[in-house]
Design a protein around this motif. Structure first.
Motif, PDB file in Angstrom:
ATOM      1  N   LYS A 154       0.726  -1.115  -0.078  1.00 11.71           N
ATOM      2  CA  LYS A 154       0.017  -0.147   0.065  1.00 11.71           C
ATOM      3  C   LYS A 154       0.848   1.311   0.092  1.00 11.71           C
ATOM      4  O   LYS A 154       0.469   2.441  -0.660  1.00 11.71           O
ATOM      5  N   ASP A 178      -7.148  -2.651  -0.515  1.00 12.66           N
ATOM      6  CA  ASP A 178      -6.598  -3.291   0.673  1.00 12.66           C
ATOM      7  C   ASP A 178      -6.943  -4.495   1.175  1.00 12.66           C
ATOM      8  O   ASP A 178      -6.096  -5.273   1.673  1.00 12.66           O
ATOM      9  N   GLU A 188      -4.174  -6.983  -0.725  1.00 13.34           N
ATOM     10  CA  GLU A 188      -2.789  -6.385  -0.709  1.00 13.34           C
ATOM     11  C   GLU A 188      -2.622  -5.777  -1.975  1.00 13.34           C
ATOM     12  O   GLU A 188      -1.512  -5.745  -2.787  1.00 13.34           O
ATOM     13  N   TRP A 189      -3.596  -5.262  -2.708  1.00 16.30           N
ATOM     14  CA  TRP A 189      -3.618  -4.251  -3.972  1.00 16.30           C
ATOM     15  C   TRP A 189      -3.130  -5.202  -5.093  1.00 16.30           C
ATOM     16  O   TRP A 189      -2.102  -4.835  -5.886  1.00 16.30           O
TER      17      TRP A 189
END
Length: 591
Positions: free
Chosen positions: A2, A427, A430-431
């Motif tokens: 992030k 989020d 975890e992208w």
């Protein structure tokens, strides 16, 4: 991940915004005018395949200055900064900030093109229903308006009441709930209804009814009530309902897995019947084709999957062997999770899919999302698979994929007409980290086979999350859309991150228009664990250790710290047992 993503936004934000401006479509459009008090917009429906075109059915009836004319305009929802109008009616070309459109009071099908400004108002009737003895002359039985012809309506209706003893079930058509506009006639089964005409006298029965509110023409076609299949595969209990054909009200189809031979005769015995009623059933000694007769013999079908058709008027039936549900799997999704294909309406063994792959991949076809039955071949882009054959060496690209599970034949044909695959990234995942094969682990949405630019997904977020819609796992975040929760027209800008509260949602996104929507499913909670306990109403088992937080709490108010409330659940055929642990005290619920 992030932190790196946010740094990326700071460096690339300007270029992303410029990119979006060169590809922007108009936002959602609505009608506003006297009929809304010039306040809220009456939202129009965007065409799923042509994002410039909007349509709606609207009743323009509120005339604030009593001149018989309803003044209206088109505008971006809630925004006078972007509006269109013109002096012409019923059709014309609207211009930005143009004059109010002057429409005589009435109901219209309205179309509008937000790029060219072209619009049209086609007069039609308000919604139509049927009323009669079968509704005790009370509430209307609503008919379905034809999407292409706004004056045409259809309904399947069971006229089963003759309250006045005249030997018929009397009916009429009317604008829903309004005796001021109704149609009837002395003719049956076909005729032309006239305003305030006589009751239509229909013999007791089930009918497919059509009615045109512009011409008054109607038609009643006698047919049977809903039909189902029953047999060993249902333990001779509940029926498996069949689907009535849109074109032929007598014809029914279903896909059925006949997997049980309870009497040991080597076959799975089945029959057709009116749902739940042994008084009307059909059977025959013939297989796979035959003509069912009332109270005939059980149909003896070998164990297997079939597409079954049945005509309740002639009794004719057919069983065609078919495979189970077919899907694709491969390195592109870590060999975990299937991409569903679409079964042909005419051939139950023919399957199709449109999909984009941004990297080369090894892929296979398989049945029922299970490795027990799978197909592969080393040839590309076409060939004939074998059972448990080698992986297919797919080359990156966009393809119309076809596969026949009976012959094993497959083909990948390049088609660049549509956008790539759409997934959710944020989020919560975890992208979009890479899997072992180099593909990104976005939550992939399902493409609509009839409208390839439209995608849907049902997903549960265990807590509030930030996210974007992303195409083909783009690592540079150029092909991403964001916006404002819960709905709107997405902006192609990685800085426009959506903030989504925890919960379960039906999510839709259209890559042509950017339109998206998050529809929350009830007041449900996310249950991270189900505990194994004795179903006795006492929550004293050793394993009743509740350590998982919940995202939502039903029938109570949560605390600022979600870790202070925990929950678990178990159930049997009769009862649902819930237990909730709240910090400093406990309350147990059971039923």
């Amino acid at each position: 991940m992030k932190t790196n993503f946010l740094k990326f936004l700071l460096l690339a934000g300007l270029s992303l915004i410029l990119s979006w401006q060169t590809n922007a479509q108009c936002k959602k459009v609505g009608l506003i005018g006297e009929f809304t008090g010039w306040s809220a917009d009456y939202e129009m429906t965007r065409d799923l395949d042509n994002p410039e075109v909007f349509t709606t059915i609207v009743n323009l009836k509120d005339d604030s200055n009593a001149d018989g004319i309803i003044e209206v305009k088109f505008r971006v929802l809630g925004d006078w900064g972007t509006n269109w109008g013109a002096a012409d009616f019923p059709a014309g070309t609207a211009v930005a900030n143009g004059a109010n459109i002057l429409a005589p009071a009435g109901t219209y099908k309205v179309t509008f093109n937000c790029t060219t400004g072209a619009y049209s108002f086609v007069a039609t009737c308000p919604a139509v229903g049927m009323i009669g003895e079968f509704t005790a002359w009370g509430a209307d039985f609503e008919m379905t308006r034809n999407a292409e012809d706004p004056n045409s309506y259809t309904a399947l209706v069971n006229l089963n009441v003759d309250s006045d003893g005249n030997g018929f079930s009397d009916v009429k058509f009317r604008v829903l709930g309004d005796w001021g506009v109704n149609w009837g006639s002395a003719d049956f089964p076909s005729g032309t209804g006239i305003l305030n005409g006589a009751n239509i006298l229909a013999p007791i029965g089930t009918y497919k009814v059509t009615f045109n509110c512009a011409t008054g023409v109607y038609n009643f076609v006698a047919t049977c009530p809903a039909v189902g299949m029953i047999g060993e595969f249902t333990a001779w209990g509940a029926d498996q309902e069949m689907t009535r054909s849109e074109e032929n009200p007598h014809l029914y189809t279903t896909l059925v897995n006949l997997d049980i031979d309870s009497d040991g005769n080597g076959f799975s015995d089945v029959k057709f019947r009116l749902l739940g009623d042994w008084g009307n059933n059909w059977g025959s000694a013939d297989f796979p084709n035959g003509t069912g007769i009332p109270n005939g013999a059980n149909i003896l079908a070998p164990i297997g999957n079939y597409k079954v058709t049945f005509n309740c008027t002639t009794g004719e039936y057919s069983f065609v062997s078919a495979c189970g549900e077919v899907s694709m799997i491969g390195a592109f999704n870590g060999w975990n999770g299937d991409v569903e294909m679409t079964r042909s309406e005419t051939d139950p063994n023919a399957w199709t899919l449109y999909r984009s792959w941004n990297l080369d991949s090894q892929v296979k076809f398989r049945q029922n999302k299970d490795w027990t039955v799978n197909w592969g071949n080393s040839g590309w882009p076409s060939g004939v698979t074998t059972s448990n054959g080698p992986n297919i060496p797919l080359v990156a690209g966009k393809y119309d994929v076809s596969f026949n599970c009976a012959t094993g034949a497959y083909n990948f044909v390049t088609n660049n007409d549509y956008c790539g695959e759409i997934g959710l990234v944020g989020d919560f995942n975890e992208w979009g980290v890479e899997n072992a094969e180099g593909f990104y682990t976005d939550a992939m949405m399902k493409r609509d086979p009839l409208h390839p630019g439209n995608f849907t997904l049902t997903y549960t977020f265990t807590a509030e999350t930030q996210l974007l819609f992303r195409m083909d796992g783009d690592p540079g975040y150029n092909e991403v859309w964001g916006g404002t929760f819960p709905s709107g027209t997405g902006e192609k800008d990685a800085a426009k991150i959506l903030v989504v509260p925890g919960g379960t949602y039906n999510i839709s996104f259209n890559c042509l228009s950017g339109d998206f929507n998050f529809e929350r499913l009830g007041s449900s909670i996310y249950a991270p664990k189900v505990f194994s306990i004795n179903v006795d109403g006492v929550t004293d088992e050793k394993d009743w250790v509740i350590t998982e937080p919940v995202s939502k709490v039903l029938e109570t108010v949560g605390t600022p710290d979600p870790n202070e409330i925990f929950f678990g659940a178990t159930y049997n055929d009769e009862f649902l047992y819930l237990a909730v642990e709240v910090k400093r005290w406990k309350c147990n619920f059971w039923s």
